[in-house]
Scaffold this active site. Structure first.
Site, short mmCIF file in Angstrom:
data_model
loop_
_atom_site.label_atom_id
_atom_site.label_comp_id
_atom_site.label_asym_id
_atom_site.label_seq_id
_atom_site.Cartn_x
_atom_site.Cartn_y
_atom_site.Cartn_z
N HIS A 201 0.87 -1.18 0.00
CA HIS A 201 0.00 0.00 0.00
C HIS A 201 0.90 1.23 0.00
O HIS A 201 1.67 1.45 0.93
CB HIS A 201 -0.92 0.01 1.22
CG HIS A 201 -1.86 1.16 1.23
ND1 HIS A 201 -3.13 1.10 0.69
CD2 HIS A 201 -1.71 2.44 1.70
CE1 HIS A 201 -3.72 2.28 0.83
NE2 HIS A 201 -2.89 3.10 1.44
N CYS A 202 0.80 2.02 -1.06
CA CYS A 202 1.67 3.18 -1.22
C CYS A 202 0.99 4.42 -0.67
O CYS A 202 -0.05 4.85 -1.20
CB CYS A 202 2.02 3.37 -2.69
SG CYS A 202 3.14 4.76 -2.98
N PRO A 203 1.53 5.03 0.39
CA PRO A 203 0.90 6.25 0.91
C PRO A 203 1.06 7.45 0.00
O PRO A 203 0.28 8.41 0.10
CB PRO A 203 1.62 6.46 2.25
CG PRO A 203 2.95 5.80 2.07
CD PRO A 203 2.72 4.63 1.16
#
Length: 458
Positions: A201-203
């Site tokens: 999950h890429c912020p």
């Protein structure tokens, strides 16, 4: 005239007509909700469910600002002056290339963040235990603790073995989505979804990176790296040409073009981050791994069943067709269906009339369905007789009355001497439950149906 009026007089009181009309409108409203409106994940939707973001989608604004602000400074204060110093035919290509790469960078960022990354639909109920009757479940922790509920042992094993290219791969059971995850699938705790070929999950993009958007994510980080190196290199060229044109020192050139000096420092720091990320994902693409698998040492000491060689792995990522989404977020969902009611119990924007109408249908309330699946998802739920619900309903009223009496006799106090916040919260919840049950009884009496049948379980 009086007789004519009596001929058309309604046989039902006005209150019954209003209750019936409101019930019909409420049931119609429940039946016409779309999937994205009752989605159990933490995603955010735009354009009527056509665009899906993660819960931290606001971080895209920061990401775009970090990219476009230095690019705008480069184009406005460096590139056009550099184009004059270089001259034709290559000079005008400097600002044009920078703007083209910047637009491409933002486009692939939106394609990465605003699409379904590969979300696997949830199950309304756990898989049937009969399908896995021959599977050994003695190693399950729930079997040892007696967590099977109504059964003697845990009917569904926590893992299963599947074969991929002649190798054994273990797949886990997801208690939230109530399914066995496909190979390379994982449950994202941020978005609360199982994502196919989950990478991470890429912020920075505010979205999970999975099978359907990994290609665009790689294009995004690689184009950002190229843009940083492009600006970094031409800022040095600009300072060098200034020193030659004015026959001055490097410090004088920086004073003449301070934006070039600032962009050299900024892009140098940024290039280390995005450049290292691009190099790491280039290695993952060539070896057909995901970030999740690499960080967990999934294939250390054994072969990777998905590795087909560097050329085939690259072709799989960039040349294979993107599979269609498994979810039609604009599809209409009828919450009158017990399976749909159990699956999409987080109503969110539904009105109070819709909630009351749903409670009076032949299905469980959302809170009851949630508790049933969380506590015991190993066995099928048996039907509950109407008399049992009558006893439960009577006990619920008695419990509410006792709670209200105890709160009046022994109120809680905070450290400041007055009634505490916890006491007020309990009072509000008790009042809300009592009002809700009262509304359900009133509606059931108006519709002329027995209370037991209204709450009959499926």
């Amino acid at each position: 005239m009086m007789k004519g009026r009596t001929l058309f007089k309604s046989p039902l009181p006005r209150s019954h007509l209003s209750d019936a009309s409101s019930a019909a409108s409420a049931s119609a409203a429940v039946a016409t909700h779309r999937l994205y409106q009752v989605w159990r994940g933490k995603n955010r939707f735009l354009c009527g469910g056509r665009i899906i973001f993660g819960p931290d989608a606001s971080s895209i604004v920061l990401t775009v600002a970090l990219i476009m602000t230095p690019l705008a400074l480069f184009v406005a204060f460096v590139s056009f002056r550099l184009a004059e110093l270089i001259g034709k035919p290559f000079g005008p290509a400097v600002p044009a290339t920078a703007m083209a790469v910047g637009v491409f960078d933002v486009v692939v960022l939106v394609l990465t963040s605003g699409r379904d990354p590969g979300i696997i639909p949830r199950n309304a109920r756990p898989p049937d235990p009969e399908d896995y009757a021959g599977t050994d479940s003695s190693a399950s922790p729930a079997a040892a603790s007696g967590g099977g509920g109504r059964g003697a042992s845990w009917p569904l094993p926590p893992t299963r073995d599947v074969y991929m290219n002649g190798m054994v791969v273990k797949v886990k059971y997801c208690h939230t989505c109530m399914l066995y995850r496909p190979p390379r699938c994982s449950h994202c705790s941020v978005c609360n979804n199982c994502v196919e070929r989950f990478d991470h999950h890429c912020p920075w993009v505010g979205q999970c990176i999975g099978k359907r958007n990994y290609r665009f994510f790689f294009m995004f980080i690689s184009s950002t790296t190229f843009l940083c190196l492009y600006v970094f290199g031409f800022c040095w060229v600009n300072l060098y040409l200034i020193t030659r044109q004015y026959d001055c020192s490097f410090g004088r050139a920086v004073a003449e073009s301070p934006v070039s000096g600032f962009l050299i420092v900024y892009t140098f720091v940024t290039a280390w981050f995005v450049g290292g990320l691009t190099a790491f994902h280039s290695y993952l693409v060539c070896t057909n791994q995901t970030t999740y698998e690499n960080f967990r040492y999934r294939y250390e000491g054994k072969g990777n069943p998905f590795n087909r060689g560097a050329a085939a792995n690259i072709a799989e990522i960039f040349l294979s067709p993107i599979p269609p989404s498994r979810n039609d977020f604009r599809a209409k969902v009828s919450l009158a269906d017990p399976d749909a009611a159990a699956l999409y119990y987080s109503l969110g924007p539904l009105s109070s009339e819709s909630r009351v109408s749903f409670y009076t249908r032949d299905s469980l309330s959302f809170d009851m369905a949630k508790a049933s699946f969380d506590l015991d998802y190993s066995a099928k739920r048996p039907s509950v007789a109407s008399s049992d619900f009558g006893e439960i309903y009577g006990q619920g009223h008695g419990a509410l009355d006792r709670c209200a009496t105890q709160q009046q006799q022994q109120p809680r106090h905070s450290i400041f001497g007055g009634p505490g916040r916890e006491s007020r919260k309990v009072d509000d919840e008790a009042d809300g439950v009592q009002a809700e049950l009262g509304a359900v009884m009133q509606y059931g009496a108006a519709a002329g149906r027995p209370h037991g049948r209204e709450f009959e379980a499926v």
